[in-house]
Write an enzyme that holds these catalytic residues in place. Structure first.
Site, PDB file in Angstrom:
ATOM      1  N   GLU A  23     -32.090 -31.619  -0.850  1.00  0.00           N
ATOM      2  CA  GLU A  23     -30.930 -30.817   0.144  1.00  0.00           C
ATOM      3  C   GLU A  23     -31.129 -29.391  -0.188  1.00  0.00           C
ATOM      4  O   GLU A  23     -30.181 -28.470   0.170  1.00  0.00           O
ATOM      5  CB  GLU A  23     -29.774 -31.583   0.067  1.00  0.00           C
ATOM      6  CG  GLU A  23     -29.672 -32.838   0.127  1.00  0.00           C
ATOM      7  CD  GLU A  23     -28.154 -33.337   0.109  1.00  0.00           C
ATOM      8  OE1 GLU A  23     -27.095 -33.022   0.830  1.00  0.00           O
ATOM      9  OE2 GLU A  23     -27.700 -34.135  -0.952  1.00  0.00           O
ATOM     10  N   SER A 150     -26.512 -35.502   3.201  1.00  0.00           N
ATOM     11  CA  SER A 150     -26.804 -35.117   4.263  1.00  0.00           C
ATOM     12  C   SER A 150     -27.738 -35.859   5.324  1.00  0.00           C
ATOM     13  O   SER A 150     -28.513 -35.784   6.060  1.00  0.00           O
ATOM     14  CB  SER A 150     -28.087 -33.960   3.981  1.00  0.00           C
ATOM     15  OG  SER A 150     -27.248 -32.575   3.294  1.00  0.00           O
ATOM     16  N   TYR A 216     -28.379 -31.400  11.655  1.00  0.00           N
ATOM     17  CA  TYR A 216     -28.915 -30.107  11.499  1.00  0.00           C
ATOM     18  C   TYR A 216     -30.151 -29.741  12.476  1.00  0.00           C
ATOM     19  O   TYR A 216     -30.356 -28.546  12.506  1.00  0.00           O
ATOM     20  CB  TYR A 216     -29.553 -29.945  10.132  1.00  0.00           C
ATOM     21  CG  TYR A 216     -28.675 -30.191   9.002  1.00  0.00           C
ATOM     22  CD1 TYR A 216     -27.846 -29.423   8.786  1.00  0.00           C
ATOM     23  CD2 TYR A 216     -28.649 -31.506   8.161  1.00  0.00           C
ATOM     24  CE1 TYR A 216     -26.714 -29.793   7.769  1.00  0.00           C
ATOM     25  CE2 TYR A 216     -27.892 -31.749   7.098  1.00  0.00           C
ATOM     26  CZ  TYR A 216     -26.853 -30.674   7.104  1.00  0.00           C
ATOM     27  OH  TYR A 216     -25.800 -31.056   5.956  1.00  0.00           O
ATOM     28  N   ARG A 255     -14.907 -33.871   1.586  1.00  0.00           N
ATOM     29  CA  ARG A 255     -15.097 -34.252   3.061  1.00  0.00           C
ATOM     30  C   ARG A 255     -15.211 -35.806   2.909  1.00  0.00           C
ATOM     31  O   ARG A 255     -16.078 -36.068   2.182  1.00  0.00           O
ATOM     32  CB  ARG A 255     -15.986 -33.428   3.853  1.00  0.00           C
ATOM     33  CG  ARG A 255     -16.044 -33.557   5.456  1.00  0.00           C
ATOM     34  CD  ARG A 255     -17.306 -33.209   5.983  1.00  0.00           C
ATOM     35  NE  ARG A 255     -18.363 -34.388   5.716  1.00  0.00           N
ATOM     36  CZ  ARG A 255     -19.513 -34.122   5.500  1.00  0.00           C
ATOM     37  NH1 ARG A 255     -19.924 -32.758   4.801  1.00  0.00           N
ATOM     38  NH2 ARG A 255     -20.344 -35.150   4.914  1.00  0.00           N
ATOM     39  N   ASP A 257     -15.936 -39.159   4.940  1.00  0.00           N
ATOM     40  CA  ASP A 257     -16.744 -39.443   6.018  1.00  0.00           C
ATOM     41  C   ASP A 257     -16.470 -41.027   6.397  1.00  0.00           C
ATOM     42  O   ASP A 257     -16.105 -41.665   5.387  1.00  0.00           O
ATOM     43  CB  ASP A 257     -18.029 -39.679   5.986  1.00  0.00           C
ATOM     44  CG  ASP A 257     -18.830 -38.196   5.993  1.00  0.00           C
ATOM     45  OD1 ASP A 257     -18.000 -37.270   6.310  1.00  0.00           O
ATOM     46  OD2 ASP A 257     -19.993 -37.672   5.194  1.00  0.00           O
ATOM     47  N   GLU A 270     -18.057 -42.636   2.610  1.00  0.00           N
ATOM     48  CA  GLU A 270     -18.075 -41.862   1.341  1.00  0.00           C
ATOM     49  C   GLU A 270     -17.422 -40.555   1.207  1.00  0.00           C
ATOM     50  O   GLU A 270     -17.137 -40.082   2.262  1.00  0.00           O
ATOM     51  CB  GLU A 270     -19.706 -41.618   1.365  1.00  0.00           C
ATOM     52  CG  GLU A 270     -20.324 -40.704   2.207  1.00  0.00           C
ATOM     53  CD  GLU A 270     -21.786 -40.649   2.356  1.00  0.00           C
ATOM     54  OE1 GLU A 270     -22.195 -39.573   1.835  1.00  0.00           O
ATOM     55  OE2 GLU A 270     -22.675 -41.509   2.560  1.00  0.00           O
ATOM     56  N   ASN A 272     -17.758 -36.686  -0.065  1.00  0.00           N
ATOM     57  CA  ASN A 272     -18.457 -35.321  -0.397  1.00  0.00           C
ATOM     58  C   ASN A 272     -17.889 -34.269  -1.260  1.00  0.00           C
ATOM     59  O   ASN A 272     -16.925 -33.723  -0.545  1.00  0.00           O
ATOM     60  CB  ASN A 272     -19.316 -34.748   0.953  1.00  0.00           C
ATOM     61  CG  ASN A 272     -20.159 -35.900   1.650  1.00  0.00           C
ATOM     62  OD1 ASN A 272     -21.310 -35.938   1.478  1.00  0.00           O
ATOM     63  ND2 ASN A 272     -19.549 -36.481   2.662  1.00  0.00           N
ATOM     64  N   GLY A 276     -21.129 -29.265   3.187  1.00  0.00           N
ATOM     65  CA  GLY A 276     -22.059 -28.394   3.734  1.00  0.00           C
ATOM     66  C   GLY A 276     -21.026 -27.086   4.396  1.00  0.00           C
ATOM     67  O   GLY A 276     -19.911 -27.182   4.829  1.00  0.00           O
TER      68      GLY A 276
END
Length: 309
Positions: A23, A150, A216, A255, A257, A270, A272, A276
């Protein structure tokens, strides 16, 4: 906001980004955005493109008092950097070594969520090269590496003849692969900042798959902030985010998800611990919807390094 950047000007801040994980490019984009925000705010800041073999010396040479960690993937999110910074008595943003490692490890975090009564999709761990019996893997399912972020190496498997291809793709990023039940419904995420949930974000992709390309590269991915959920679903999503954040012992920011099933059930996927911070990233979108611009978000995260370390 109560945070005043002027109170931080007595400290030298290092933005840690880059590294050698899969990443790296996303990390550099996040780090550069944070670095610019701190420069514009007038902070004493340096940008450090992390070299893992030389990291300890990089920190010593930099003379920083605090680190804003924008490293994604292994080394940055697995607790390694956090442990080194603690040994050097340097303040840093985000979760401690143990929580960081547990969050990056999808298997460990799933077990923790299950123990805490947090609803998760069914899953199975397989290893690269393993003779997989398709009879005990139900489709549709999701294949993803145990330790990546990611959405690298992620595939949605719609038929059993695609299982081996999906496993091989995930195996490019590690020997262990999570085969996870696919939850039909909507992709949502909840940011947690200083113990409070941010507005829920819904992600709508062209093909229903939120992988690396959709995150992305695609111009067709849409983000709805705040998500168009009913009042009960919205509240449950934020509650699930807070519970998952707490279950792993996270601090500062994370964060979470999730999937909102067609039956209205929340499934946590999960957490994070270093979300990002690019122009396409979800956490800044949620912060903006709550009235916080990007610079304010970064400063608030930085303050957490001093108040929670």
């Amino acid at each position: 906001m109560n945070e005043k950047p002027g109170l931080l000007k007595n400290y030298k801040i290092g933005v840690l980004a880059g590294g050698s994980s899969s990443e790296r490019e996303i990390s550099l984009k996040s780090g550069e955005a944070v670095f610019r925000a701190f420069q514009e705010t007038g902070l004493n800041v340096v940008f450090i493109d992390v070299k893992e073999h030389d990291f300890s010396f990089q920190i010593d040479r930099s003379g920083i008092d605090a680190a804003f960690i924008a490293l994604h993937g292994r080394f940055g999110e697995d607790g390694t950097v956090q442990k080194i910074l603690e040994e050097k008595n340097i303040y840093y943003t985000g979760s401690d070594p143990e929580s960081s490692a547990q969050a990056l490890d999808k298997l460990a975090s799933k077990k923790r969520f299950r123990d805490e009564g947090i609803r998760i999709p069914g899953y199975r761990l397989v290893r690269a090269g393993e003779d997989i019996s398709c009879s005990d893997i139900r489709v549709p399912c999701v294949a993803k590496p145990r330790y990546e972020g990611s959405s690298l190496g992620l595939s949605i498997v719609l038929s059993k003849d695609r299982i081996r291809t999906a496993v091989d793709k995930a195996a490019e990023f590690g020997e262990e692969i999570i085969m996870e039940e696919f939850v039909p419904g909507r992709e949502i995420t909840v940011g947690v900042l200083d113990g409070a949930p941010l507005p829920v974000v819904e992600i709508v992709t062209a093909d229903g798959i939120y992988d690396y390309g959709a995150k992305y590269q695609s111009d067709d991915t849409e983000y709805v902030v705040p998500a168009g959920l009913n009042e009960v679903e919205y509240r449950r999503a934020q509650e699930a985010g807070l519970k998952a954040h707490a279950a792993l012992g996270c601090r500062g920011v994370s964060r979470v998800d999730m999937r909102l099933s067609d039956k209205g059930e929340i499934f946590v996927l999960e957490v994070n611990t270093i979300p990002g911070l690019t122009e396409r990233s979800l956490l800044p979108m949620a912060a903006k919807a709550s009235g916080m611009d990007f610079s304010q978000l970064c400063v608030k995260m930085l303050y957490g390094a001093f108040t929670e370390s």
